[in-house]
Design a protein around this motif. Structure first.
Motif, PDB file in Angstrom:
ATOM      1  N   THR A 255       0.825  -1.207   0.000  1.00 44.12           N
ATOM      2  CA  THR A 255       0.000   0.000   0.000  1.00 44.12           C
ATOM      3  C   THR A 255       0.859   1.257   0.000  1.00 44.12           C
ATOM      4  N   ARG A 256       1.915   1.261   0.817  1.00 47.67           N
ATOM      5  CA  ARG A 256       2.799   2.432   0.863  1.00 47.67           C
ATOM      6  C   ARG A 256       3.507   2.628  -0.480  1.00 47.67           C
ATOM      7  N   ALA A 257       3.885   1.509  -1.124  1.00 43.90           N
ATOM      8  CA  ALA A 257       4.527   1.620  -2.438  1.00 43.90           C
ATOM      9  C   ALA A 257       3.560   2.185  -3.463  1.00 43.90           C
ATOM     10  N   ARG A 258       2.314   1.708  -3.431  1.00 46.95           N
ATOM     11  CA  ARG A 258       1.313   2.226  -4.374  1.00 46.95           C
ATOM     12  C   ARG A 258       1.017   3.696  -4.134  1.00 46.95           C
ATOM     13  N   ASN A 259       1.230   4.138  -2.915  1.00 44.35           N
ATOM     14  CA  ASN A 259       0.998   5.552  -2.579  1.00 44.35           C
ATOM     15  C   ASN A 259       2.204   6.432  -2.883  1.00 44.35           C
ATOM     16  N   GLY A 260       3.246   5.850  -3.480  1.00 43.94           N
ATOM     17  CA  GLY A 260       4.362   6.656  -3.962  1.00 43.94           C
ATOM     18  C   GLY A 260       5.630   6.608  -3.138  1.00 43.94           C
ATOM     19  N   GLU A 261       5.648   5.862  -2.031  1.00 45.20           N
ATOM     20  CA  GLU A 261       6.882   5.788  -1.246  1.00 45.20           C
ATOM     21  C   GLU A 261       7.927   4.987  -2.005  1.00 45.20           C
ATOM     22  N   THR A 262       9.140   5.491  -2.065  1.00 44.42           N
ATOM     23  CA  THR A 262      10.195   4.820  -2.822  1.00 44.42           C
ATOM     24  C   THR A 262      10.721   3.616  -2.059  1.00 44.42           C
ATOM     25  N   ILE A 263      11.269   2.670  -2.819  1.00 39.47           N
ATOM     26  CA  ILE A 263      11.867   1.496  -2.192  1.00 39.47           C
ATOM     27  C   ILE A 263      13.050   1.897  -1.327  1.00 39.47           C
ATOM     28  N   HIS A 264      13.807   2.886  -1.756  1.00 41.19           N
ATOM     29  CA  HIS A 264      14.952   3.340  -0.965  1.00 41.19           C
ATOM     30  C   HIS A 264      14.490   3.845   0.399  1.00 41.19           C
ATOM     31  N   ASP A 265      13.447   4.671   0.419  1.00 42.31           N
ATOM     32  CA  ASP A 265      12.961   5.212   1.688  1.00 42.31           C
ATOM     33  C   ASP A 265      12.365   4.116   2.573  1.00 42.31           C
ATOM     34  N   THR A 266      11.583   3.221   1.967  1.00 42.78           N
ATOM     35  CA  THR A 266      10.983   2.136   2.730  1.00 42.78           C
ATOM     36  C   THR A 266      12.046   1.244   3.357  1.00 42.78           C
ATOM     37  N   THR A 267      13.014   0.837   2.541  1.00 42.41           N
ATOM     38  CA  THR A 267      14.037  -0.089   3.021  1.00 42.41           C
ATOM     39  C   THR A 267      14.934   0.570   4.060  1.00 42.41           C
ATOM     40  N   ARG A 268      15.269   1.827   3.862  1.00 40.69           N
ATOM     41  CA  ARG A 268      16.087   2.549   4.846  1.00 40.69           C
ATOM     42  C   ARG A 268      15.369   2.601   6.198  1.00 40.69           C
ATOM     43  N   TYR A 269      14.082   2.882   6.183  1.00 40.89           N
ATOM     44  CA  TYR A 269      13.321   2.944   7.428  1.00 40.89           C
ATOM     45  C   TYR A 269      13.309   1.579   8.119  1.00 40.89           C
ATOM     46  N   CYS A 270      13.103   0.525   7.331  1.00 42.15           N
ATOM     47  CA  CYS A 270      13.057  -0.824   7.904  1.00 42.15           C
ATOM     48  C   CYS A 270      14.412  -1.235   8.482  1.00 42.15           C
ATOM     49  N   LEU A 271      15.487  -0.907   7.777  1.00 45.07           N
ATOM     50  CA  LEU A 271      16.820  -1.237   8.274  1.00 45.07           C
ATOM     51  C   LEU A 271      17.136  -0.483   9.557  1.00 45.07           C
ATOM     52  N   THR A 272      16.772   0.793   9.603  1.00 43.77           N
ATOM     53  CA  THR A 272      16.999   1.578  10.817  1.00 43.77           C
ATOM     54  C   THR A 272      16.247   0.962  11.999  1.00 43.77           C
ATOM     55  N   ALA A 273      15.009   0.558  11.762  1.00 44.72           N
ATOM     56  CA  ALA A 273      14.215  -0.061  12.826  1.00 44.72           C
ATOM     57  C   ALA A 273      14.820  -1.383  13.265  1.00 44.72           C
ATOM     58  N   ALA A 274      15.295  -2.188  12.319  1.00 46.52           N
ATOM     59  CA  ALA A 274      15.893  -3.481  12.660  1.00 46.52           C
ATOM     60  C   ALA A 274      17.195  -3.303  13.430  1.00 46.52           C
ATOM     61  N   ARG A 275      18.012  -2.346  13.009  1.00 45.73           N
ATOM     62  CA  ARG A 275      19.267  -2.099  13.716  1.00 45.73           C
ATOM     63  C   ARG A 275      19.000  -1.634  15.146  1.00 45.73           C
ATOM     64  N   THR A 276      18.009  -0.776  15.321  1.00 47.66           N
ATOM     65  CA  THR A 276      17.666  -0.322  16.665  1.00 47.66           C
ATOM     66  C   THR A 276      17.218  -1.489  17.533  1.00 47.66           C
ATOM     67  N   LEU A 277      16.397  -2.363  16.966  1.00 44.28           N
ATOM     68  CA  LEU A 277      15.924  -3.534  17.710  1.00 44.28           C
ATOM     69  C   LEU A 277      17.084  -4.443  18.112  1.00 44.28           C
ATOM     70  N   LEU A 278      17.990  -4.713  17.187  1.00 44.03           N
ATOM     71  CA  LEU A 278      19.122  -5.592  17.478  1.00 44.03           C
ATOM     72  C   LEU A 278      20.081  -4.952  18.474  1.00 44.03           C
ATOM     73  N   GLU A 279      20.345  -3.674  18.312  1.00 45.49           N
ATOM     74  CA  GLU A 279      21.262  -3.007  19.233  1.00 45.49           C
ATOM     75  C   GLU A 279      20.684  -2.941  20.642  1.00 45.49           C
ATOM     76  N   HIS A 280      19.381  -2.770  20.749  1.00 43.38           N
ATOM     77  CA  HIS A 280      18.742  -2.788  22.069  1.00 43.38           C
ATOM     78  C   HIS A 280      18.946  -4.133  22.734  1.00 43.38           C
ATOM     79  N   GLY A 281      18.817  -5.212  21.958  1.00 46.27           N
ATOM     80  CA  GLY A 281      19.036  -6.541  22.519  1.00 46.27           C
ATOM     81  C   GLY A 281      20.482  -6.767  22.906  1.00 46.27           C
ATOM     82  N   ALA A 282      21.408  -6.247  22.088  1.00 41.72           N
ATOM     83  CA  ALA A 282      22.826  -6.437  22.373  1.00 41.72           C
ATOM     84  C   ALA A 282      23.256  -5.721  23.642  1.00 41.72           C
ATOM     85  N   LEU A 283      22.535  -4.645  24.023  1.00 41.52           N
ATOM     86  CA  LEU A 283      22.886  -3.891  25.222  1.00 41.52           C
ATOM     87  C   LEU A 283      22.455  -4.593  26.505  1.00 41.52           C
TER      88      LEU A 283
END
Length: 307
Positions: A255-283
């Motif tokens: 749905t977000r892609a159909r609404n015009g969000e770029t793959i670069h922006d979507t993937t960057r957001y997802c990676l940032t969220a995943a890194r935050t989740l993993l780093e929180h666990g590592a701490l």
């Protein structure tokens, strides 16, 4: 310039990959460049694009275009990115997996280290035989096989996947855990904690609601959420996952892609969220509630292709 990465398998940069469903038909060379731009080490790849292509990328076929394979291999090498998962090996009634030998050769040419399989065949014994055959074919090419389950498949849950892996009885046939399918199949993190950790060879990470929202399961899975934006117990699942397991972000957001969000922006957001989740666990410290277990896996190392 090639990307440089830490050699510590526990670091987030070394564990995270981008799955091909996340990028909705982005051609492979551009896919490699996207991963490099975002500092990501791995990609999961299919030999052709996805049927859902909201950005209207041109069609491609790594199966039919040797020049594209060469360009993809060159891009992977220059950017120090590995194909952590090869997709497209679904067991189906009336089809023989041995006919996929050329596809295995292509993935081996691209340096892929593991292939994903599942089944749409209701014949349990034939599924076992076909996955066993695929595992043997993969082993001759220095690849392993990972078995995925989902409520919409004829391998609907963890016990069904384990029964197939037990029957196949090859050390290079292991589990792929998709966090959405795992929870939607009715499982809990404790079910993973009870397993021999060497059975878990790959993790696909996404978030969502606990219960299906869309009219069909497939429609629901095409609109997933970035880590920590939904209701899935992702930290607890990660706590039970071997610390050298590659984590592929399978987070299509149609749905977000159909609404015009770029793959670069979507993937960057997802990676940032995943890194935050993993780093929180590592701490978290070893004595903290929910601290990550120090579980070692003998899963195949994606850099060397060896156990």
């Amino acid at each position: 310039m090639p990307q440089t990465h830490s050699t510590n398998p526990a670091t987030t940069a070394d564990r995270l990959g981008i799955e091909f469903q996340t990028v909705f038909g982005l051609p492979p060379v551009e896919f490699v460049h996207l991963a490099a731009d975002l500092g990501c080490r791995y990609i999961g790849l299919a030999l052709t694009g996805t049927p859902d292509n909201p950005h209207h990328y041109p069609p491609y076929s790594l199966r039919e275009d040797p020049a594209l394979r060469h360009r993809t291999r060159t891009a992977l090498t220059r950017n120090d990115i590995s194909v952590s998962l090869g997709e497209g090996f679904v067991i189906r009634a009336g089809r023989d997996i041995r006919d996929s030998a050329t596809d295995l050769d292509i993935f081996a040419e691209l340096g892929c280290t593991r292939l994903a399989t599942t089944s749409m065949d209701t014949d349990h014994q034939r599924t076992v035989d076909q996955i066993g055959q695929l595992t043997d074919m993969a082993a001759t090419r220095d690849m392993q096989v990972v078995v995925e389950f989902a409520p919409s498949l004829t391998i609907p849950d963890l016990p069904a996947a384990l029964s197939i892996i037990t029957a196949v009885a090859r050390p290079d046939c292991r589990l792929l855990i998709d966090t959405l399918h795992f929870i939607r199949a009715g499982h809990h993190p404790a079910d993973l904690a009870a397993l021999d950790p060497t059975l878990i060879a790959y993790l696909q990470l996404s978030d969502h609601t606990l219960h299906q929202q869309a009219a069909t399961y497939r429609e629901d899975t095409l609109n997933r959420l970035p880590p920590s934006d939904g209701e899935l117990p992702l930290s607890a699942i990660l706590d039970t996952t071997p610390t050298d397991t590659v984590i592929g972000l399978e987070i299509p957001m149609l749905t977000r892609a159909r609404n015009g969000e770029t793959i670069h922006d979507t993937t960057r957001y997802c990676l940032t969220a995943a890194r935050t989740l993993l780093e929180h666990g590592a701490l978290r410290q070893p004595g903290d509630p929910g601290a990550r277990c120090d579980r070692r896996s003998s899963a195949q190392d994606s850099r060397t292709g060896k156990d």
